[in-house]
Design a protein around this motif. Sequence first.
Motif, PDB file in Angstrom:
ATOM      1  N   THR A  96       0.837  -1.203   0.000  1.00 21.73           N
ATOM      2  CA  THR A  96       0.000   0.000   0.000  1.00 21.73           C
ATOM      3  C   THR A  96       0.872   1.255   0.000  1.00 21.73           C
ATOM      4  O   THR A  96       0.605   2.214  -0.721  1.00 21.73           O
ATOM      5  CB  THR A  96      -0.934  -0.015   1.232  1.00 21.73           C
ATOM      6  OG1 THR A  96      -1.812  -1.140   1.108  1.00 21.73           O
ATOM      7  CG2 THR A  96      -1.762   1.252   1.327  1.00 21.73           C
ATOM      8  N   GLN A 110      -7.989   0.184  -1.076  1.00 21.96           N
ATOM      9  CA  GLN A 110      -8.389  -1.074  -0.460  1.00 21.96           C
ATOM     10  C   GLN A 110      -9.835  -0.977   0.056  1.00 21.96           C
ATOM     11  O   GLN A 110     -10.611  -1.895  -0.090  1.00 21.96           O
ATOM     12  CB  GLN A 110      -7.438  -1.385   0.690  1.00 21.96           C
ATOM     13  CG  GLN A 110      -7.423  -2.839   1.045  1.00 21.96           C
ATOM     14  CD  GLN A 110      -6.109  -3.262   1.676  1.00 21.96           C
ATOM     15  OE1 GLN A 110      -5.264  -2.425   2.015  1.00 21.96           O
ATOM     16  NE2 GLN A 110      -5.922  -4.541   1.841  1.00 21.96           N
ATOM     17  N   ASP A 154      -5.284  -1.565  -5.087  1.00 18.34           N
ATOM     18  CA  ASP A 154      -4.827  -2.121  -3.814  1.00 18.34           C
ATOM     19  C   ASP A 154      -5.721  -3.287  -3.390  1.00 18.34           C
ATOM     20  O   ASP A 154      -6.802  -3.087  -2.845  1.00 18.34           O
ATOM     21  CB  ASP A 154      -4.824  -1.020  -2.747  1.00 18.34           C
ATOM     22  CG  ASP A 154      -3.916  -1.375  -1.583  1.00 18.34           C
ATOM     23  OD1 ASP A 154      -3.436  -2.529  -1.532  1.00 18.34           O
ATOM     24  OD2 ASP A 154      -3.686  -0.495  -0.727  1.00 18.34           O
ATOM     25  N   GLU A 155      -5.253  -4.477  -3.645  1.00 12.57           N
ATOM     26  CA  GLU A 155      -5.985  -5.712  -3.313  1.00 12.57           C
ATOM     27  C   GLU A 155      -7.463  -5.641  -3.731  1.00 12.57           C
ATOM     28  O   GLU A 155      -8.362  -5.835  -2.912  1.00 12.57           O
ATOM     29  CB  GLU A 155      -5.833  -6.006  -1.819  1.00 12.57           C
ATOM     30  CG  GLU A 155      -4.347  -6.056  -1.431  1.00 12.57           C
ATOM     31  CD  GLU A 155      -4.088  -6.810  -0.125  1.00 12.57           C
ATOM     32  OE1 GLU A 155      -4.860  -7.725   0.188  1.00 12.57           O
ATOM     33  OE2 GLU A 155      -3.090  -6.485   0.538  1.00 12.57           O
TER      34      GLU A 155
HETATM   35 MG    MG Z   1      -1.995  -2.954   2.020  1.00 14.22          MG
END
Ligand code: MG
Length: 222
Positions: free
Chosen positions: A53, A98, A174-175
């Motif tokens: 991140t 995220q 992010d993911e």
């Molecule tokens: Mg992260």
Amino acid sequence: APDHKGAVLAEARGVGKRYGEGARESLVLDGLDAEFRAGRLTALTGPSGSGKTTLLHILGGLREPSAGDVTILGRALAELDREERAALRRDEIAFIPQDPGLTPFLSARENVEVALALRELGADEARERALEALSAVGLAERAEQRVGRLSAGERQRVAVARALAAEAKLLLADEPTARLDEANALAVGALFGRYAREHGAAVVCATHDPLVVAEADGVLAL
Ligand code: MG
Ligand code: ADP
């Protein structure tokens, strides 16, 4: 697909990031060199806490590195002031955080349109692009639903649609498949690969997901 491969759109040289001071100091990134090229999807992997991140935020001009240089589309971030950096983010970078960070009382379509309005797109084109992007993530039928009523996975896909619709040269995610089932995770991975190729964009995706890693042109392991 047109061959956009090659040009380096984002570059990190000797990037380091330290958090905290004294006994609490921790070095998260240390002397990181990386290049992200047009037409390529890069999977950014590494255990939790390895700095995925942090690196995405640095590449997106949202956080400053403690050391090293970041160049986005040929512009050194360190040389830009706040406004220039904001303009670069608006014009060239799309970010899928995220936590999707959507507006719950707006519909999925309106959430995407707001992001396009900030980029000064006209209402008609914004609407068209929003519907197209929502359909690409399998949400055509949910476009008019308030985001607050969507499931976590659906909200995650709205955030993906919002980023794709911006048609940015640098897409940072992010993911993005953390809340998705296998079919949707696979679809998002494939979508990112196609987006990179068709738009000549560099896509950097932090992920633990083997389905996304399998779609990637390269892996950067932290
Ligand atoms: Mg992260
Ligand atoms: P990842 O995304 O790979 O899980 P992060 O970039 O979120 O990693 O975090 C890397 C490390 O930096 C973690 O140990 C985290 O606690 C620490 N960290 C992240 N942001 C901050 C911050 N703003 N202040 C202090 N420490 C932070």
